[in-house]
Design a protein around this motif. Structure first.
Motif, PDB file in Angstrom:
ATOM      1  N   SER A 214     -22.518   1.045  27.202  1.00  0.00           N
ATOM      2  CA  SER A 214     -22.806   1.791  25.975  1.00  0.00           C
ATOM      3  C   SER A 214     -23.444   0.856  24.960  1.00  0.00           C
ATOM      4  O   SER A 214     -23.365  -0.372  25.080  1.00  0.00           O
ATOM      5  CB  SER A 214     -21.530   2.411  25.398  1.00  0.00           C
ATOM      6  OG  SER A 214     -20.579   1.409  25.072  1.00  0.00           O
ATOM      7  N   ILE A 215     -24.077   1.468  23.946  1.00  0.00           N
ATOM      8  CA  ILE A 215     -24.763   0.697  22.910  1.00  0.00           C
ATOM      9  C   ILE A 215     -24.351   1.279  21.557  1.00  0.00           C
ATOM     10  O   ILE A 215     -24.578   2.455  21.283  1.00  0.00           O
ATOM     11  CB  ILE A 215     -26.287   0.754  23.078  1.00  0.00           C
ATOM     12  CG1 ILE A 215     -26.686   0.270  24.474  1.00  0.00           C
ATOM     13  CG2 ILE A 215     -26.983  -0.086  22.002  1.00  0.00           C
ATOM     14  CD1 ILE A 215     -28.157   0.490  24.824  1.00  0.00           C
ATOM     15  N   ASP A 216     -23.733   0.451  20.740  1.00  0.00           N
ATOM     16  CA  ASP A 216     -23.276   0.860  19.407  1.00  0.00           C
ATOM     17  C   ASP A 216     -24.335   0.451  18.392  1.00  0.00           C
ATOM     18  O   ASP A 216     -24.643  -0.737  18.249  1.00  0.00           O
ATOM     19  CB  ASP A 216     -21.946   0.182  19.092  1.00  0.00           C
ATOM     20  CG  ASP A 216     -21.337   0.635  17.768  1.00  0.00           C
ATOM     21  OD1 ASP A 216     -22.026   1.317  16.991  1.00  0.00           O
ATOM     22  OD2 ASP A 216     -20.168   0.280  17.510  1.00  0.00           O
ATOM     23  N   ILE A 217     -24.869   1.432  17.649  1.00  0.00           N
ATOM     24  CA  ILE A 217     -25.953   1.149  16.712  1.00  0.00           C
ATOM     25  C   ILE A 217     -25.533   1.341  15.254  1.00  0.00           C
ATOM     26  O   ILE A 217     -26.385   1.368  14.373  1.00  0.00           O
ATOM     27  CB  ILE A 217     -27.204   1.991  17.022  1.00  0.00           C
ATOM     28  CG1 ILE A 217     -26.941   3.490  16.824  1.00  0.00           C
ATOM     29  CG2 ILE A 217     -27.694   1.710  18.441  1.00  0.00           C
ATOM     30  CD1 ILE A 217     -28.219   4.322  16.858  1.00  0.00           C
ATOM     31  N   ASP A 218     -24.215   1.446  15.004  1.00  0.00           N
ATOM     32  CA  ASP A 218     -23.749   1.511  13.612  1.00  0.00           C
ATOM     33  C   ASP A 218     -23.610   0.093  13.074  1.00  0.00           C
ATOM     34  O   ASP A 218     -22.583  -0.560  13.261  1.00  0.00           O
ATOM     35  CB  ASP A 218     -22.415   2.244  13.517  1.00  0.00           C
ATOM     36  CG  ASP A 218     -21.871   2.283  12.087  1.00  0.00           C
ATOM     37  OD1 ASP A 218     -22.578   1.815  11.165  1.00  0.00           O
ATOM     38  OD2 ASP A 218     -20.749   2.782  11.887  1.00  0.00           O
ATOM     39  N   THR A 219     -24.640  -0.360  12.403  1.00  0.00           N
ATOM     40  CA  THR A 219     -24.651  -1.728  11.894  1.00  0.00           C
ATOM     41  C   THR A 219     -24.302  -1.787  10.403  1.00  0.00           C
ATOM     42  O   THR A 219     -24.709  -2.694   9.688  1.00  0.00           O
ATOM     43  CB  THR A 219     -26.013  -2.400  12.169  1.00  0.00           C
ATOM     44  OG1 THR A 219     -27.072  -1.514  11.782  1.00  0.00           O
ATOM     45  CG2 THR A 219     -26.160  -2.714  13.650  1.00  0.00           C
ATOM     46  N   GLY A 220     -23.513  -0.807   9.960  1.00  0.00           N
ATOM     47  CA  GLY A 220     -22.828  -0.902   8.666  1.00  0.00           C
ATOM     48  C   GLY A 220     -23.681  -0.916   7.431  1.00  0.00           C
ATOM     49  O   GLY A 220     -23.394  -1.670   6.501  1.00  0.00           O
ATOM     50  N   CYS A 221     -24.709  -0.070   7.372  1.00  0.00           N
ATOM     51  CA  CYS A 221     -25.627  -0.160   6.229  1.00  0.00           C
ATOM     52  C   CYS A 221     -24.928   0.110   4.897  1.00  0.00           C
ATOM     53  O   CYS A 221     -25.311  -0.465   3.873  1.00  0.00           O
ATOM     54  CB  CYS A 221     -26.818   0.777   6.402  1.00  0.00           C
ATOM     55  SG  CYS A 221     -26.465   2.528   6.214  1.00  0.00           S
ATOM     56  N   VAL A 222     -23.907   0.941   4.874  1.00  0.00           N
ATOM     57  CA  VAL A 222     -23.251   1.272   3.611  1.00  0.00           C
ATOM     58  C   VAL A 222     -22.196   0.232   3.229  1.00  0.00           C
ATOM     59  O   VAL A 222     -21.658   0.260   2.136  1.00  0.00           O
ATOM     60  CB  VAL A 222     -22.619   2.680   3.682  1.00  0.00           C
ATOM     61  CG1 VAL A 222     -21.308   2.673   4.464  1.00  0.00           C
ATOM     62  CG2 VAL A 222     -22.428   3.269   2.291  1.00  0.00           C
ATOM     63  N   TYR A 223     -21.926  -0.693   4.134  1.00  0.00           N
ATOM     64  CA  TYR A 223     -20.945  -1.747   3.875  1.00  0.00           C
ATOM     65  C   TYR A 223     -21.600  -3.102   3.607  1.00  0.00           C
ATOM     66  O   TYR A 223     -20.950  -4.137   3.705  1.00  0.00           O
ATOM     67  CB  TYR A 223     -19.995  -1.883   5.060  1.00  0.00           C
ATOM     68  CG  TYR A 223     -19.223  -0.625   5.368  1.00  0.00           C
ATOM     69  CD1 TYR A 223     -18.281  -0.127   4.474  1.00  0.00           C
ATOM     70  CD2 TYR A 223     -19.450   0.074   6.555  1.00  0.00           C
ATOM     71  CE1 TYR A 223     -17.576   1.031   4.758  1.00  0.00           C
ATOM     72  CE2 TYR A 223     -18.745   1.237   6.848  1.00  0.00           C
ATOM     73  CZ  TYR A 223     -17.812   1.709   5.939  1.00  0.00           C
ATOM     74  OH  TYR A 223     -17.115   2.862   6.225  1.00  0.00           O
ATOM     75  N   GLY A 224     -22.890  -3.082   3.324  1.00  0.00           N
ATOM     76  CA  GLY A 224     -23.599  -4.339   3.107  1.00  0.00           C
ATOM     77  C   GLY A 224     -24.285  -4.855   4.350  1.00  0.00           C
ATOM     78  O   GLY A 224     -24.852  -5.957   4.334  1.00  0.00           O
TER      79      GLY A 224
END
Length: 216
Positions: free
Chosen positions: A189-199
């Motif tokens: 699997s590939i996780d693409i949530d790189t946290g844009c709203v957390y900095g």
């Protein structure tokens, strides 16, 4: 090339800049969590409306919480949506969410399948529950699953799962795309949530003859 973007969370400027980096004729699959936490949820949805002729939109758990609260469905406990950033969304709408936005959110699918260069990809917000057929997956698992999904060390059926929901920082300590692999170094699997709203960053993950990553 087909692109996937997830967990925008009201970060309109980042999304706008990212979209401008993607070729105009390329398809985009959005994996949900367009709203909450960030300041411009309405503007994000307005931009998505303009992309309808080249995009597929999936539901995230934040959209599900919003529907539940506004329509008083009672799926989530009282206050859950507000503990997850609802106030920012309501402020961006000036407390008036028009029907066209609700209709859009209620129309969102839970997953999407693409076959690219012989490989099947499953696009979903949270992940999947192993041992359960895709058509029998619960909505809650597809939107919310985390640990039970990450504990697996083999592919779900014959898919590579592309998902968001879990900021990659919590897994690796960095805001970069995370490739989950089995013991033979095959991608699960590939996780693409790189946290844009957390900095962190907003990511567009491209799939074609090879993989391409664009950060904003």
């Amino acid at each position: 090339m087909i692109w996937a973007i997830s967990d925008i969370h009201g970060m309109y400027e980042k999304l706008l800049k990212l979209i401008r980096k993607i070729p105009e004729n390329d398809k985009i699959i959005f994996l949900g969590d367009y709203i909450d936490r960030g300041p411009e949820s309405k503007q994000v949805l307005d931009l998505l409306f303009k992309l309808k002729n080249r995009a597929i939109f999936l539901k995230g758990n934040h959209e599900d919480m919003m529907i539940d609260y506004i329509e008083k469905r009672g799926i989530y406990a009282e206050g859950v949506w507000f503990r997850n950033g609802a106030a920012y969304t309501l402020k961006s709408f000036e407390n008036n969410i028009e029907n066209k936005y609700m209709d859009f959110i209620k129309s969102l699918n839970l997953y999407h399948i693409e076959k690219i260069n012989g490989q099947k990809y499953l696009f979903v917000h949270g992940g999947v529950k192993y041992g359960v057929k895709l058509e029998e997956q619960s909505e809650r698992d597809l939107l919310w699953i985390r640990n039970d999904f990450y504990m697996q060390n083999e592919r779900y059926e014959d898919y590579i799962v592309i998902h968001g929901h879990t900021p990659t920082f919590y897994i690796t300590g960095e805001y970069d795309v995370y490739f989950h692999k089995d013991e033979n170094n095959n991608i699960i699997s590939i996780d693409i949530d790189t946290g844009c709203v957390y900095g962190g960053k907003l990511t567009a993950f491209g799939i074609g003859e090879n993989y391409r990553i664009i950060y904003e």
